[in-house]
Design a protein around this motif. Structure first.
Motif, PDB file in Angstrom:
ATOM      1  N   GLU A 192     -12.587   3.605   0.846  1.00  0.00           N
ATOM      2  CA  GLU A 192     -11.371   4.153   0.247  1.00  0.00           C
ATOM      3  C   GLU A 192     -11.031   3.427  -1.060  1.00  0.00           C
ATOM      4  O   GLU A 192     -10.642   4.053  -2.054  1.00  0.00           O
ATOM      5  CB  GLU A 192     -10.216   4.053   1.244  1.00  0.00           C
TER       6      GLU A 192
ATOM      7  N   GLU B  55       0.832  -1.208   0.000  1.00  0.00           N
ATOM      8  CA  GLU B  55       0.000   0.000   0.000  1.00  0.00           C
ATOM      9  C   GLU B  55       0.864   1.255   0.000  1.00  0.00           C
ATOM     10  O   GLU B  55       0.619   2.193  -0.769  1.00  0.00           O
ATOM     11  CB  GLU B  55      -0.934   0.010   1.214  1.00  0.00           C
TER      12      GLU B  55
ATOM     13  N   ALA C 132       1.217   6.490  -6.810  1.00  0.00           N
ATOM     14  CA  ALA C 132       0.045   7.293  -7.174  1.00  0.00           C
ATOM     15  C   ALA C 132       0.354   8.782  -7.076  1.00  0.00           C
ATOM     16  O   ALA C 132      -0.171   9.581  -7.861  1.00  0.00           O
ATOM     17  CB  ALA C 132      -1.144   6.929  -6.282  1.00  0.00           C
ATOM     18  N   ARG C 133       1.198   9.157  -6.130  1.00  0.00           N
ATOM     19  CA  ARG C 133       1.615  10.572  -6.033  1.00  0.00           C
ATOM     20  C   ARG C 133       2.473  10.969  -7.230  1.00  0.00           C
ATOM     21  O   ARG C 133       2.369  12.076  -7.742  1.00  0.00           O
ATOM     22  CB  ARG C 133       2.365  10.828  -4.726  1.00  0.00           C
TER      23      ARG C 133
ATOM     24  N   ARG D  36       0.859   4.043  -2.884  1.00  0.00           N
ATOM     25  CA  ARG D  36       0.521   5.447  -2.597  1.00  0.00           C
ATOM     26  C   ARG D  36       1.617   6.370  -3.139  1.00  0.00           C
ATOM     27  O   ARG D  36       1.330   7.423  -3.700  1.00  0.00           O
ATOM     28  CB  ARG D  36       0.313   5.663  -1.104  1.00  0.00           C
ATOM     29  N   GLN D  37       2.857   5.956  -2.959  1.00  0.00           N
ATOM     30  CA  GLN D  37       3.971   6.751  -3.489  1.00  0.00           C
ATOM     31  C   GLN D  37       3.891   6.797  -5.016  1.00  0.00           C
ATOM     32  O   GLN D  37       4.066   7.854  -5.624  1.00  0.00           O
ATOM     33  CB  GLN D  37       5.301   6.157  -3.023  1.00  0.00           C
TER      34      GLN D  37
ATOM     35  N   LEU E  88      -3.927   0.216  -6.156  1.00  0.00           N
ATOM     36  CA  LEU E  88      -4.098   0.703  -4.788  1.00  0.00           C
ATOM     37  C   LEU E  88      -5.497   0.358  -4.280  1.00  0.00           C
ATOM     38  O   LEU E  88      -5.664  -0.082  -3.138  1.00  0.00           O
ATOM     39  CB  LEU E  88      -3.840   2.203  -4.719  1.00  0.00           C
TER      40      LEU E  88
ATOM     41  N   TRP F  33     -10.653   5.004  -5.011  1.00  0.00           N
ATOM     42  CA  TRP F  33      -9.520   4.819  -5.926  1.00  0.00           C
ATOM     43  C   TRP F  33      -9.974   4.150  -7.220  1.00  0.00           C
ATOM     44  O   TRP F  33      -9.513   4.527  -8.307  1.00  0.00           O
ATOM     45  CB  TRP F  33      -8.396   4.030  -5.249  1.00  0.00           C
TER      46      TRP F  33
END
Length: 128
Positions: free
Chosen positions: A52, A20, A27-28, A24-25, A40, A56
């Motif tokens: 959540e 996860e 996705a940024r 998330r990294q 994600l 996504w």
């Protein structure tokens, strides 16, 4: 000492949390990559974080509206959350794209049953 430290191998929860964090990294860094966003969503769904996960999957689907896998994952999350009308809509779209797809027909039958539309549910479920 954690079980992971004792055995030298991470447990499933630790592995999911690690994946996860990596997603998330990613996705940024690549916020317009539907594959990353959907991945994600899948991890969050496995963790039971359905609201959540749905967010996504929705973001990923907006970027790639023809992606049947993402739409299917979103429909499952919506069904699990009791968002039956939304799940029905996504499943009907999937069946237009993939007529007769057994997993989609099965889930739509279950959604119709949850909506108390028993004749349609029976028809769908009998077809798979």
């Amino acid at each position: 000492m954690s079980p992971a430290e004792a055995g030298g191998r991470p447990n499933q929860v630790e592995t999911l949390k690690s994946v996860e964090a990596e997603l998330r990294q990613a996705a940024r860094k690549t916020p317009r990559d539907p594959a990353v966003l959907a991945s994600l969503g899948q991890i969050l769904e496995r963790e039971g974080r359905l609201k959540e996960a749905g967010a996504w999957f929705s973001r990923a689907l907006r970027l790639d509206p023809s992606n049947n896998a993402i739409r299917g994952n979103l429909a499952v999350v919506q069904w699990r959350q009791g968002q039956l009308q939304e799940a029905r809509s996504n499943l009907e779209t999937l069946l237009k794209n993939q007529p007769g797809d057994p997993p989609t027909v099965l889930l739509l039958g279950m959604v119709e049953g949850d909506l108390k539309n028993y004749p349609k549910a029976r028809l769908l479920l009998a077809s798979v």
